[in-house]
Enzyme design. Structure first.
Site, PDB file in Angstrom:
ATOM      1  N   HIS A 136       0.870  -1.188   0.000  1.00  8.79           N
ATOM      2  CA  HIS A 136       0.000   0.000   0.000  1.00  8.79           C
ATOM      3  C   HIS A 136       0.896   1.224   0.000  1.00  8.79           C
ATOM      4  O   HIS A 136       1.950   1.229   0.643  1.00  8.79           O
ATOM      5  CB  HIS A 136      -0.847   0.061   1.288  1.00  8.79           C
ATOM      6  CG  HIS A 136      -2.121  -0.713   1.239  1.00  8.79           C
ATOM      7  ND1 HIS A 136      -2.634  -1.376   2.339  1.00  8.79           N
ATOM      8  CD2 HIS A 136      -3.018  -0.916   0.242  1.00  8.79           C
ATOM      9  CE1 HIS A 136      -3.781  -1.956   2.017  1.00  8.79           C
ATOM     10  NE2 HIS A 136      -4.037  -1.692   0.749  1.00  8.79           N
TER      11      HIS A 136
ATOM     12  N   CYS B 194      -2.392   3.186   9.015  1.00  8.30           N
ATOM     13  CA  CYS B 194      -3.395   2.229   8.504  1.00  8.30           C
ATOM     14  C   CYS B 194      -4.613   2.143   9.420  1.00  8.30           C
ATOM     15  O   CYS B 194      -5.712   1.816   8.988  1.00  8.30           O
ATOM     16  CB  CYS B 194      -2.828   0.819   8.430  1.00  8.30           C
ATOM     17  SG  CYS B 194      -1.428   0.607   7.372  1.00  8.30           S
TER      18      CYS B 194
HETATM   19  N1  ARG Z   1      -4.044  -6.909   6.517  1.00  9.10           N
HETATM   20  C1  ARG Z   1      -4.371  -5.702   5.875  1.00  9.10           C
HETATM   21  C2  ARG Z   1      -4.245  -5.884   4.362  1.00  9.10           C
HETATM   22  O1  ARG Z   1      -3.367  -6.555   3.930  1.00  9.10           O
HETATM   23  C3  ARG Z   1      -3.485  -4.584   6.320  1.00  9.10           C
HETATM   24  C4  ARG Z   1      -3.888  -3.267   5.773  1.00  9.10           C
HETATM   25  C5  ARG Z   1      -2.985  -2.183   6.156  1.00  9.10           C
HETATM   26  N2  ARG Z   1      -3.514  -0.943   5.735  1.00  9.10           N
HETATM   27  C6  ARG Z   1      -2.846   0.024   5.106  1.00  9.10           C
HETATM   28  N3  ARG Z   1      -3.461   1.130   4.841  1.00  9.10           N
HETATM   29  N4  ARG Z   1      -1.623  -0.161   4.685  1.00  9.10           N
HETATM   30  O2  ARG Z   1      -5.048  -5.409   3.638  1.00  9.10           O
END
Ligand code: ARG
Length: 697
Positions: free
Chosen positions: A160, A256
């Site tokens: 991300h 996040c």
């Molecule tokens: N387990 C989640 C995923 O893989 C973690 C999300 C983390 N969020 C972020 N905005 N980076 O989607």
């Protein structure tokens, strides 16, 4: 924020979750989340979303959507494991009075996890490559009325954008550059001046330092090194650390776990879309020949994205398929790169069909315009004044020059140094197409280099099969008066291949020979002194004083004035060079810095040598490349597709390099070249003898 009542690592959708299923502590997670919540509450107002059972990642509200003013772009999760969160977030946004936009199905975008406003609200940085699709960016730009800058993520640990990129108050940017491709890094550097860039090193990056909540001059994060803290303090920030290790197990941290719903808003803003799209057409054995996969992979690997608008699947084995594909790229530059690769595999750009190629004049002899189109081995056509011209002298790594002649416009491939003032050169990738024969549907069992190599060790039987095929073609070419060019290195002599290659020349299978100084030297050394690089070719042992042999040979030939003269005067009585002279087979010896002598025939002016090579290669049906990386690659560059290339080398790397041109016609054989030649000669004699097997000596 969303309390972690149902938080856990339940599945694996990013590398952080691997090995962590059900490994996070519920109590510790709750404590850590509470600490973060209180820290943020000291600096801002926090609203809560009610967590839903069965959706453990709902705590990561950054992925709920992207908010600007009263508008939300709702997330479309890439993984089905999280898609069930969408309705909960949608309900929450609606209850708060936001206008909710929803992306078309199958166009993923993971909200503020992948889209970050610069803190002045001037533009939106949007990531793609893992979770969000590039094609979502234009819609977001339109809905939020803002300029979108697309960044391509390359490291799956930073899947991300908010895991490796963090715009901060005052125009600062904290980020981890290796997470992005080079185009994206350039874009970042264009927008953010050096003194505003806070570069994060890997140890901080993997502690999720970039996953920071920034409220005015405060930054809240899991952990930062002393170095990074100092850097942030220098820039005027107060650094607050709060451990979030339980959430790192799911691949998330401070940022996040939050979604900012009050972004700075610039009233006078406009949607700016830097993404370029083009529609292309493919026709042929798209499935059987694997063309469609190759094309789509090229688009993704090149940093673009695609949408198949139309796919017309041919029904019979012989029928061709047709596909219309919309391609998007984050910039014109990236688009050009992608399209030029697609052109190579025969894709036609629909929008270009109606457009002429872009030409720019040569302003200095031997120098092309910047941005000149680099030619490939494939037959190419270029559209000038509404008319498609076939490019002549097709070769790779050249420019396409257009000149006016008494017979009209002529397009030809030229190497840079041959460009002349007054010519015009094709730039960009508009108005170009390559012609790929539909017939070239690769038979599944063709002895292709890659399947061949992937077998690991090339079994003897495979070599025999290839020898059989090459022998068959050599005979066909000879019988119809075609042309075979051999490029060979001195290893041919050292491995005992000289007698076999001599045999091929004598029997009319070779129409030109290309090599360097060394092959000729050692061939004649063997003929005059019985050694090759001082090794007795009969006994296989080094001869005393043998390392001087080749210099004596060079000297003798120099005395004669040329190889031909040495043959005529009886100094050279057998071997490859002897057969060339006796059978009027033209040869070209290109010099290099390490040459002893050189022989009188060795061309030490490399430009002349290249020209001579090109001349001898013209019209070749097949090229046999025998253990010479240097000369073979040189030859490969001069040769258009359609010419069969057989590359024999004991070093797999050389073979791969040559077959890598992507033309179906090349075959690679990893084996001893002396052995290969001996098998080849045997097979040829079998084919031409009336009585079957014949022994050759
Ligand atoms: N387990 C989640 C995923 O893989 C973690 C999300 C983390 N969020 C972020 N905005 N980076 O989607």
């Amino acid at each position: 924020m969303c309390p972690p009542d149902h938080y856990d690592v339940d599945y694996v959708i990013n590398p952080w979750m691997e090995g962590n299923i059900h490994k996070s502590s519920f109590d510790r997670a709750r404590e850590q989340w509470q600490s973060l919540y209180h820290l943020i509450k000291e600096n801002a107002i926090v609203d809560l979303v009610t967590p839903a059972k069965g959706w453990p990642d709902m705590v990561f509200t950054a992925n709920a959507g992207l908010v600007l003013d009263k508008t939300v772009v709702l997330s479309r999760f890439y993984h089905k494991e999280r898609q069930g969160e969408e309705p909960y977030f949608k309900t929450w946004f609606e209850s708060q009075g936001f206008t909710v936009h929803e992306l078309p199905k199958d166009l993923p975008f993971e909200g503020a996890g992948d889209a970050l406003f610069d803190r002045e609200g001037r533009y939106l940085w949007a990531g793609y490559g893992f979770r969000s699709e590039l094609d979502s960016h234009p819609l977001i730009a339109e809905w939020l009325d803002i300029e979108v800058l697309s960044l391509r993520l390359m490291d799956e640990r930073f899947y991300h954008l908010d895991t490796c990129f963090c715009p901060l108050t005052g125009g600062y940017l904290m980020y981890y550059p290796p997470a992005f491709d080079s185009y994206s890094n350039r874009l970042i550097e264009l927008r953010v001046p050096p003194e505003k860039r806070i570069i994060v090193e890997e140890p901080d990056a993997i502690n999720f330092a970039c996953n920071t909540v920034n409220i005015n001059q405060t930054v809240i994060m899991n952990k930062a090194s002393d170095n990074l803290k100092a850097r942030l303090q220098e820039a005027g920030f107060t650094v607050l650390e709060t451990p979030l290790t339980e959430f790192l197990k799911a691949g998330g941290a401070a940022k996040c776990l939050t979604l900012r719903v009050t972004e700075p808003i610039i009233i006078d803003r406009h949607a700016v879309i830097n993404i370029e799209s083009r529609t292309v057409l493919m026709e042929g054995h798209l499935l059987d020949a694997g063309l469609i996969n190759r094309a789509l992979d090229l688009v993704i690997e090149g940093g673009g994205s695609f949408q198949v608008l139309n796919f017309n699947l041919g029904e019979q084995r012989q029928s061709t398929s047709k596909a219309e594909i919309k391609i998007s790229a984050p910039s014109h530059e990236v688009m050009e790169e992608i399209i030029s690769q697609l052109i190579d595999i025969g894709v036609v750009s629909l929008d270009e069909d109606q457009r002429d190629a872009r030409l720019q004049p040569v302003e200095q002899d031997g120098v092309g315009p910047d941005d000149f189109y680099v030619s490939t081995i494939y037959p190419t056509e270029v559209r000038v004044d509404g008319q498609w011209l076939t490019v002549q002298n097709q070769r790779m790594d050249g420019a396409i020059a257009i000149s006016e002649t008494p017979n009209g416009l002529v397009a030809q491939c030229k190497i840079l140094r041959d460009l002349k003032l007054g010519e015009r050169v094709v730039v960009d990738v508009v108005g170009l197409r390559t012609i790929r024969k539909t017939e070239s549907r690769e038979p599944r069992n063709a002895p292709q280099e890659f399947s061949f190599m992937s077998a690991g060790v090339s079994s003897e039987r495979r070599v025999e099969l290839i020898v059989e095929q090459v022998a068959w073609e050599l005979r066909q070419i000879r019988d119809r008066g075609g042309k075979v060019v051999v490029t060979a290195g001195p290893v041919v002599i050292h491995t005992g291949g000289a007698q076999h290659l001599s045999h091929l020349i004598r029997e009319g299978y070779v129409q030109a020979l290309l090599g360097g100084n060394a092959i000729a030297v050692h061939d004649m050394e063997q003929s005059i002194m019985g050694t090759s690089l001082g090794v007795d070719m009969k006994q296989g042992v080094a001869v005393k004083g043998g390392h001087r042999h080749h210099l004596k040979v060079i000297n003798s030939v120099r005395r004669c004035g040329s190889i031909a003269a040495a043959v005529e005067q009886g100094v050279v009585k057998s071997g490859i060079m002897y057969e060339c002279v006796k059978n009027n087979i033209p040869f070209s010896l290109a010099g290099s810095i390490r040459d002893d002598g050189p022989l009188p025939d060795t061309q030490m002016d490399l430009i002349k040598a290249q020209e001579h090579y090109a001349e001898l290669l013209r019209g070749a049906d097949m090229i046999l490349m025998l253990s010479s990386m240097l000369h073979s690659i040189g030859v490969g560059n001069m040769t258009p597709s359609g010419v069969k290339m057989v590359c024999v080398d004991i070093n797999p790397a050389v073979v791969t390099k040559l077959s890598d041109r992507g033309s179906v016609e090349s075959i690679g054989v990893v084996t001893d070249v002396g052995l290969f030649l001996s098998l080849l000669v045997n097979q040829l004699d079998k084919l031409t003898s009336k009585y079957g097997v014949v022994q050759v000596g």
